[in-house]
Write a protein that holds these residues in place. Structure first.
Motif, PDB file in Angstrom:
ATOM      1  N   ILE A 278      -5.396 -14.260  -1.808  1.00 42.88           N
ATOM      2  CA  ILE A 278      -5.426 -12.831  -1.490  1.00 42.88           C
ATOM      3  C   ILE A 278      -5.236 -12.694   0.018  1.00 42.88           C
ATOM      4  CG2 ILE A 278      -6.783 -10.699  -1.548  1.00 42.88           C
ATOM      5  CD1 ILE A 278      -8.337 -11.902  -3.919  1.00 42.88           C
ATOM      6  N   GLU A 279      -4.104 -12.171   0.424  1.00 45.47           N
ATOM      7  CA  GLU A 279      -3.782 -12.080   1.848  1.00 45.47           C
ATOM      8  C   GLU A 279      -4.572 -10.981   2.548  1.00 45.47           C
ATOM      9  OE1 GLU A 279      -0.009 -11.016   4.774  1.00 45.47           O
ATOM     10  OE2 GLU A 279       0.294 -11.082   2.611  1.00 45.47           O
ATOM     11  N   LEU A 280      -5.195 -11.326   3.665  1.00 42.07           N
ATOM     12  CA  LEU A 280      -5.808 -10.333   4.539  1.00 42.07           C
ATOM     13  C   LEU A 280      -4.702  -9.816   5.447  1.00 42.07           C
ATOM     14  CD1 LEU A 280      -8.277  -8.804   5.641  1.00 42.07           C
ATOM     15  CD2 LEU A 280      -8.641 -10.726   7.205  1.00 42.07           C
ATOM     16  N   VAL A 281      -4.225  -8.610   5.182  1.00 40.83           N
ATOM     17  CA  VAL A 281      -3.092  -8.041   5.907  1.00 40.83           C
ATOM     18  C   VAL A 281      -3.501  -7.616   7.313  1.00 40.83           C
ATOM     19  CG1 VAL A 281      -1.399  -6.162   5.917  1.00 40.83           C
ATOM     20  CG2 VAL A 281      -2.016  -7.277   3.770  1.00 40.83           C
ATOM     21  N   ASP A 282      -4.693  -7.021   7.446  1.00 46.00           N
ATOM     22  CA  ASP A 282      -5.163  -6.562   8.751  1.00 46.00           C
ATOM     23  C   ASP A 282      -6.667  -6.358   8.697  1.00 46.00           C
ATOM     24  OD1 ASP A 282      -5.206  -5.681  11.394  1.00 46.00           O
ATOM     25  OD2 ASP A 282      -3.882  -3.975  11.057  1.00 46.00           O
ATOM     26  N   TYR A 283      -7.271  -6.386   9.854  1.00 55.06           N
ATOM     27  CA  TYR A 283      -8.689  -6.059  10.008  1.00 55.06           C
ATOM     28  C   TYR A 283      -8.748  -5.016  11.111  1.00 55.06           C
ATOM     29  CZ  TYR A 283     -13.720  -6.615  10.022  1.00 55.06           C
ATOM     30  OH  TYR A 283     -15.070  -6.396   9.903  1.00 55.06           O
ATOM     31  N   ILE A 284      -9.317  -3.874  10.824  1.00 56.09           N
ATOM     32  CA  ILE A 284      -9.259  -2.730  11.738  1.00 56.09           C
ATOM     33  C   ILE A 284     -10.662  -2.284  12.120  1.00 56.09           C
ATOM     34  CG2 ILE A 284      -8.524  -0.314  11.950  1.00 56.09           C
ATOM     35  CD1 ILE A 284      -6.270  -1.026   9.931  1.00 56.09           C
ATOM     36  N   ILE A 285     -10.849  -2.006  13.411  1.00 59.52           N
ATOM     37  CA  ILE A 285     -12.090  -1.412  13.912  1.00 59.52           C
ATOM     38  C   ILE A 285     -11.774   0.046  14.230  1.00 59.52           C
ATOM     39  CG2 ILE A 285     -13.831  -1.430  15.722  1.00 59.52           C
ATOM     40  CD1 ILE A 285     -13.160  -4.441  16.093  1.00 59.52           C
ATOM     41  N   VAL A 286     -12.553   0.944  13.652  1.00 56.21           N
ATOM     42  CA  VAL A 286     -12.338   2.379  13.827  1.00 56.21           C
ATOM     43  C   VAL A 286     -13.287   2.891  14.906  1.00 56.21           C
ATOM     44  CG1 VAL A 286     -12.381   4.631  12.681  1.00 56.21           C
ATOM     45  CG2 VAL A 286     -11.685   2.594  11.404  1.00 56.21           C
ATOM     46  N   GLY A 287     -12.738   3.685  15.844  1.00 55.42           N
ATOM     47  CA  GLY A 287     -13.541   4.267  16.918  1.00 55.42           C
ATOM     48  C   GLY A 287     -13.580   5.775  16.839  1.00 55.42           C
TER      49      GLY A 287
ATOM     50  N   ASN B 182     -12.443   9.735  17.891  1.00 57.83           N
ATOM     51  CA  ASN B 182     -11.243  10.536  18.171  1.00 57.83           C
ATOM     52  C   ASN B 182      -9.950   9.904  17.655  1.00 57.83           C
ATOM     53  OD1 ASN B 182     -12.856  12.435  19.564  1.00 57.83           O
ATOM     54  ND2 ASN B 182     -12.813  11.106  21.366  1.00 57.83           N
ATOM     55  N   ASP B 183      -9.984   9.475  16.401  1.00 57.92           N
ATOM     56  CA  ASP B 183      -8.795   8.904  15.753  1.00 57.92           C
ATOM     57  C   ASP B 183      -8.261   7.656  16.450  1.00 57.92           C
ATOM     58  OD1 ASP B 183      -8.852  10.923  13.809  1.00 57.92           O
ATOM     59  OD2 ASP B 183      -7.630  12.251  15.036  1.00 57.92           O
ATOM     60  N   THR B 184      -9.126   6.872  17.078  1.00 54.62           N
ATOM     61  CA  THR B 184      -8.699   5.630  17.722  1.00 54.62           C
ATOM     62  C   THR B 184      -9.061   4.461  16.821  1.00 54.62           C
ATOM     63  OG1 THR B 184     -10.795   5.456  18.921  1.00 54.62           O
ATOM     64  CG2 THR B 184      -8.969   6.578  20.046  1.00 54.62           C
ATOM     65  N   TYR B 185      -8.338   3.364  16.989  1.00 54.15           N
ATOM     66  CA  TYR B 185      -8.609   2.166  16.203  1.00 54.15           C
ATOM     67  C   TYR B 185      -8.108   0.937  16.949  1.00 54.15           C
ATOM     68  CZ  TYR B 185      -3.661   2.044  14.963  1.00 54.15           C
ATOM     69  OH  TYR B 185      -2.307   1.966  15.023  1.00 54.15           O
ATOM     70  N   PHE B 186      -8.588  -0.214  16.530  1.00 55.51           N
ATOM     71  CA  PHE B 186      -8.130  -1.497  17.046  1.00 55.51           C
ATOM     72  C   PHE B 186      -7.706  -2.323  15.844  1.00 55.51           C
ATOM     73  CE2 PHE B 186      -8.649  -5.958  18.001  1.00 55.51           C
ATOM     74  CZ  PHE B 186      -8.071  -6.081  19.248  1.00 55.51           C
ATOM     75  N   SER B 187      -6.448  -2.728  15.818  1.00 52.95           N
ATOM     76  CA  SER B 187      -5.898  -3.521  14.731  1.00 52.95           C
ATOM     77  C   SER B 187      -5.740  -4.965  15.192  1.00 52.95           C
ATOM     78  CB  SER B 187      -4.532  -2.955  14.330  1.00 52.95           C
ATOM     79  OG  SER B 187      -3.794  -3.910  13.598  1.00 52.95           O
ATOM     80  N   PHE B 188      -6.335  -5.895  14.461  1.00 49.70           N
ATOM     81  CA  PHE B 188      -6.174  -7.309  14.803  1.00 49.70           C
ATOM     82  C   PHE B 188      -4.715  -7.715  14.674  1.00 49.70           C
ATOM     83  CE2 PHE B 188     -10.645  -7.317  14.755  1.00 49.70           C
ATOM     84  CZ  PHE B 188     -11.096  -8.509  15.324  1.00 49.70           C
ATOM     85  N   LYS B 189      -4.031  -7.199  13.677  1.00 45.41           N
ATOM     86  CA  LYS B 189      -2.620  -7.553  13.473  1.00 45.41           C
ATOM     87  C   LYS B 189      -1.750  -7.015  14.616  1.00 45.41           C
ATOM     88  CE  LYS B 189       1.144  -7.446  10.173  1.00 45.41           C
ATOM     89  NZ  LYS B 189       1.535  -7.165   8.793  1.00 45.41           N
ATOM     90  N   GLU B 190      -1.925  -5.751  14.981  1.00 46.64           N
ATOM     91  CA  GLU B 190      -1.129  -5.160  16.051  1.00 46.64           C
ATOM     92  C   GLU B 190      -1.385  -5.826  17.401  1.00 46.64           C
ATOM     93  OE1 GLU B 190      -1.812  -0.951  16.140  1.00 46.64           O
ATOM     94  OE2 GLU B 190      -0.770  -0.627  14.240  1.00 46.64           O
ATOM     95  N   ASN B 191      -2.567  -6.423  17.554  1.00 43.62           N
ATOM     96  CA  ASN B 191      -2.923  -7.094  18.805  1.00 43.62           C
ATOM     97  C   ASN B 191      -2.752  -8.601  18.707  1.00 43.62           C
ATOM     98  OD1 ASN B 191      -4.103  -5.032  20.852  1.00 43.62           O
ATOM     99  ND2 ASN B 191      -4.813  -4.368  18.843  1.00 43.62           N
TER     100      ASN B 191
END
Length: 75
Positions: free
Chosen positions: A52-61, A63-72
């Motif tokens: 089962i592939e982990l596509v991304d792990y995201i931290i939500v902050g 005002n609609d902000t987030y941190f994506s492990f994949k994007e970074n």
């Protein structure tokens, strides 16, 4: 505390092939901690074993902000 067995239980029962995980930081700070990195790496390894592939792990902050492990490029 996050346990891989709990994360993947529903995914396995649903025959999922890929998942995206996320959580929020109540402080609104998007800086990922060492624990966030360890959890992500553990989920990724577990997913590889289970097929089962982990596509991304995201931290939500705030005002609609987030941190994506994949994007970074952290996955």
């Amino acid at each position: 505390m996050v346990h891989s067995r709990e994360v993947f239980k529903v995914d396995m029962l649903s025959n999922a092939s890929k998942i995206i995980c996320f959580h929020n930081h109540l402080s609104g700070n998007l800086k990922c901690s060492k624990e966030d990195e360890n959890i992500t790496n553990g989920l990724k390894k577990c997913g590889e074993i289970l097929g089962i592939e982990l596509v991304d792990y995201i931290i939500v902050g705030d005002n609609d902000t987030y941190f994506s492990f994949k994007e970074n490029f952290m996955m």
